[in-house]
Design an enzyme around this catalytic site. Structure first.
Site, PDB file in Angstrom:
ATOM      1  N   LYS A  22      10.137  -4.439 -10.136  1.00 44.56           N
ATOM      2  CA  LYS A  22      10.850  -3.593  -9.168  1.00 44.56           C
ATOM      3  C   LYS A  22      11.103  -4.386  -7.876  1.00 44.56           C
ATOM      4  O   LYS A  22      12.210  -4.379  -7.343  1.00 44.56           O
ATOM      5  CB  LYS A  22      10.010  -2.369  -8.838  1.00 44.56           C
ATOM      6  CG  LYS A  22      10.438  -1.633  -7.570  1.00 44.56           C
ATOM      7  CD  LYS A  22       9.633  -0.389  -7.310  1.00 44.56           C
ATOM      8  CE  LYS A  22       8.371  -0.651  -6.560  1.00 44.56           C
ATOM      9  NZ  LYS A  22       8.511  -0.771  -5.095  1.00 44.56           N
ATOM     10  N   ARG A 121       5.348   1.537   8.999  1.00 40.43           N
ATOM     11  CA  ARG A 121       5.917   0.338   8.356  1.00 40.43           C
ATOM     12  C   ARG A 121       6.869  -0.313   9.366  1.00 40.43           C
ATOM     13  O   ARG A 121       8.068  -0.182   9.280  1.00 40.43           O
ATOM     14  CB  ARG A 121       6.645   0.706   7.070  1.00 40.43           C
ATOM     15  CG  ARG A 121       5.700   1.257   6.008  1.00 40.43           C
ATOM     16  CD  ARG A 121       4.795   0.210   5.386  1.00 40.43           C
ATOM     17  NE  ARG A 121       5.487  -0.662   4.457  1.00 40.43           N
ATOM     18  CZ  ARG A 121       5.742  -0.331   3.184  1.00 40.43           C
ATOM     19  NH1 ARG A 121       5.407   0.845   2.746  1.00 40.43           N
ATOM     20  NH2 ARG A 121       6.370  -1.169   2.391  1.00 40.43           N
TER      21      ARG A 121
HETATM   22  C1  EPZ Z   1       6.700  -5.377   0.052  1.00 39.54           C
HETATM   23  O1  EPZ Z   1       6.722  -4.405   1.084  1.00 39.54           O
HETATM   24  C2  EPZ Z   1       6.608  -4.588  -1.244  1.00 39.54           C
HETATM   25  N1  EPZ Z   1       7.793  -3.733  -1.381  1.00 39.54           N
HETATM   26  C3  EPZ Z   1       5.344  -3.733  -1.236  1.00 39.54           C
HETATM   27  O2  EPZ Z   1       5.258  -3.096  -2.508  1.00 39.54           O
HETATM   28  C4  EPZ Z   1       4.135  -4.659  -1.087  1.00 39.54           C
HETATM   29  O3  EPZ Z   1       2.968  -3.868  -0.992  1.00 39.54           O
HETATM   30  C5  EPZ Z   1       4.294  -5.510   0.187  1.00 39.54           C
HETATM   31  O4  EPZ Z   1       5.546  -6.231   0.143  1.00 39.54           O
HETATM   32  C6  EPZ Z   1       3.175  -6.517   0.340  1.00 39.54           C
HETATM   33  O5  EPZ Z   1       3.143  -7.340  -0.777  1.00 39.54           O
HETATM   34  C7  EPZ Z   1       8.943  -4.272  -1.854  1.00 39.54           C
HETATM   35  O6  EPZ Z   1       9.022  -5.450  -2.138  1.00 39.54           O
HETATM   36  C8  EPZ Z   1      10.101  -3.333  -2.008  1.00 39.54           C
HETATM   37  P1  EPZ Z   1       5.423  -6.577   4.169  1.00 39.54           P
HETATM   38  P2  EPZ Z   1       7.063  -4.864   2.605  1.00 39.54           P
HETATM   39  O7  EPZ Z   1       6.618  -6.675   5.051  1.00 39.54           O
HETATM   40  O8  EPZ Z   1       8.152  -5.874   2.586  1.00 39.54           O
HETATM   41  C9  EPZ Z   1       3.395  -5.381   8.288  1.00 39.54           C
HETATM   42  C10 EPZ Z   1       5.007  -1.295  -3.976  1.00 39.54           C
HETATM   43  O9  EPZ Z   1       4.011  -0.586  -4.220  1.00 39.54           O
HETATM   44  N2  EPZ Z   1       4.710  -5.705   8.882  1.00 39.54           N
HETATM   45  O10 EPZ Z   1       4.878  -7.813   3.540  1.00 39.54           O
HETATM   46  O11 EPZ Z   1       7.261  -3.634   3.415  1.00 39.54           O
HETATM   47  C11 EPZ Z   1       3.480  -4.085   7.465  1.00 39.54           C
HETATM   48  O12 EPZ Z   1       3.293  -2.961   8.291  1.00 39.54           O
HETATM   49  C12 EPZ Z   1       5.345  -1.651  -2.548  1.00 39.54           C
HETATM   50  O13 EPZ Z   1       5.770  -1.789  -4.840  1.00 39.54           O
HETATM   51  C13 EPZ Z   1       4.859  -5.712  10.266  1.00 39.54           C
HETATM   52  O14 EPZ Z   1       3.895  -5.460  11.004  1.00 39.54           O
HETATM   53  O15 EPZ Z   1       5.684  -5.545   2.995  1.00 39.54           O
HETATM   54  C14 EPZ Z   1       2.353  -4.248   6.483  1.00 39.54           C
HETATM   55  O16 EPZ Z   1       1.135  -3.844   7.097  1.00 39.54           O
HETATM   56  C15 EPZ Z   1       4.426  -0.973  -1.544  1.00 39.54           C
HETATM   57  N3  EPZ Z   1       6.069  -5.968  10.814  1.00 39.54           N
HETATM   58  C16 EPZ Z   1       2.311  -5.760   6.237  1.00 39.54           C
HETATM   59  O17 EPZ Z   1       3.034  -6.353   7.314  1.00 39.54           O
HETATM   60  C17 EPZ Z   1       7.173  -6.255  10.044  1.00 39.54           C
HETATM   61  O18 EPZ Z   1       8.264  -6.509  10.598  1.00 39.54           O
HETATM   62  C18 EPZ Z   1       2.951  -6.157   4.905  1.00 39.54           C
HETATM   63  O19 EPZ Z   1       4.280  -5.788   4.992  1.00 39.54           O
HETATM   64  C19 EPZ Z   1       7.018  -6.244   8.631  1.00 39.54           C
HETATM   65  C20 EPZ Z   1       5.782  -5.970   8.079  1.00 39.54           C
END
Ligand code: EPZ
Length: 417
Positions: A22, A121
């Protein structure tokens, strides 16, 4: 609200094909906005999140449809550059359309992606990077408006956290930007590499995907490509956990060994065996699992946060105590309530969950609150004696394709109502 009725206590057996990823399909669907002509995506999972992304593409004016197992997208007809609030609310990962829309049209407007069930998020890393590439961004009344009339310029972007979504948005903005972009501390997830493989097949010049430093030489014309989406490593981990918690032996087809390099050792710690041979995984579990000891979620190649819930489902029946530290998301223990109702013994303190193994789980009526939490509840229900009803299956269907059919093909008694 649809629900699953699971009658647990049965062993699993046989083999299953792991669906396409996905979290690779979603950014690649966004990337098709940057290509001229027809894209053919094979092994694309048919999920509600994929359907939502295809509806966004059609709203924008692109052709996007499924035909005999492939998803076909042609973005030549793109004429909109905003994403309606209703579609943004349906799927927060629609934020990945931002970079591609901005790069293609010089403008993008979308509503702030709602917080989701995992806690706030933020997208500060996305916006900071796009501003550095020359985008003018205003955030007002929950709407993000981005302009780059003179196009985007390549830049050196230092990410304070290897955010998956931010890395994807920067790559999508950079492939059409003038000059090179370097991302330092880029996310290294396999889905990032798959996105870059797709873009390079379409004519981009991206180096270093999967490493901490990615270089994108922008300004290339991109043409429709055909691409095989990688298998979903989290669905694979979920099926392994289902075998572990029921003391079963199953074969999984289409598993990439190094995508699971942080997950397999945790299962081996419990006494499970994982034998790979050319794309197949033979996975077997002992009658009684030993404890997982400590599981800490980290950015890839560390233990994936998306597998935390589903492995915790197996940990509920381990002999001894397993500790889970959730270092990525603020609030990713929503599945503990449902597991506890099944008889699990779990104590949550902030971002740490302490799981004391119990002898057995018992059926109950439980409710899912997020995607991987739903998968955890279904996994635990397979081991619970008698019947469990799991509500909120819409969450599961965002990431697991016809999951009740898949589990039934492995011998489970799962019915969707
Ligand atoms: C991706 O989400 C995945 N989703 C998530 O999978 C996955 O859990 C996550 O990466 C971590 O591996 C998709 O790929 C569609 P991040 P994403 O940006 O991109 C913080 C599932 O179950 N952050 O790496 O949103 C954020 O709050 C989903 O399939 C900031 O602070 O993850 C989080 O605590 C759930 N500022 C951490 O980083 C930002 O600008 C990880 O977020 C961006 C993120």
């Amino acid at each position: 609200m649809s629900r699953f009725v699971v009658t647990g206590g049965r062993k699993l057996f046989g083999e299953a094909e792991v669906q396409g990823a996905k979290n690779s399909a979603l950014p690649i669907l966004a990337a098709t906005i940057l290509t001229r002509g027809e894209n053919l995506l094979f092994n694309c999972p048919m999920l509600s999140d994929v359907d939502a992304s295809m509806r966004i593409l059609r709203y924008l004016g692109c052709d996007a449809y499924e035909q005999s197992g492939a998803v076909i997208v042609n973005s030549d007809g793109l004429r909109e550059n905003d994403i309606p609030d209703s579609l943004m609310r349906e799927m927060r990962s629609s934020i990945v359309f931002l970079g591609a829309l901005l790069a293609r049209t010089g403008y993008a407007k979308l509503s702030f992606p709602g917080g989701c069930e995992l806690g706030p998020r933020p997208i500060d890393l996305h916006l900071k990077a796009l501003r550095k590439m020359g985008a003018k961004i205003s955030e007002r009344y929950g709407v993000i408006e981005c302009r780059a009339e003179n196009g985007l310029k390549g830049a050196k972007i230092d990410l304070s956290f290897p955010s998956v979504g931010a890395t994807e948005n920067i790559i999508l903005a950079a492939v059409r930007a003038e000059g090179p972009t370097t991302i330092i501390n880029a996310a290294r997830e396999p889905e990032i590499t798959d996105l870059c493989d797709f873009l390079n097949e379409a004519g981009a010049e991206i180096y270093g995907a999967g490493e901490g430093v990615i270089v994108i030489n922008g300004g290339k014309e991109l043409y429709g490509a055909s691409h095989n989406i990688i298998p979903d490593r989290i669905v694979a981990a979920t099926l392994m956990s289902s075998a572990a918690v029921t003391g079963s032996e199953i074969t999984l087809r289409g598993v990439v060994q190094n995508h699971l390099s942080a997950v397999i050792p945790v299962f081996e710690e419990t006494g499970c065996k994982a034998v790979f041979n050319d794309g197949d995984l033979l996975f077997s579990a002992p009658e009684r699992l030993k404890s997982m000891r400590l599981v800490r979620t980290m950015p890839y190649p560390g233990f994936p946060t998306d597998a935390q819930a589903v492995l915790m489902a197996a940990a509920t029946l381990c002999d001894g105590t397993s500790v889970f530290a959730e270092n990525i998301f603020e609030n990713r223990f929503k599945h503990v309530e449902g597991l506890t109702r099944l008889g699990a013994d779990i104590n949550v303190q902030g971002r740490v969950a302490v799981v004391n193994g119990v002898k057995s789980l018992y059926g109950a009526k439980i409710e899912a609150r997020d995607l991987r939490g739903a998968a955890a509840l279904v996994t635990a229900a397979l081991a619970a004696e008698d019947k469990t009803e799991i509500y909120g299956i819409e969450y599961l269907e965002r990431g697991y394709e016809s999951y009740e059919v898949l589990l039934s093909s492995l011998g489970a008694d799962v019915r969707k109502i």
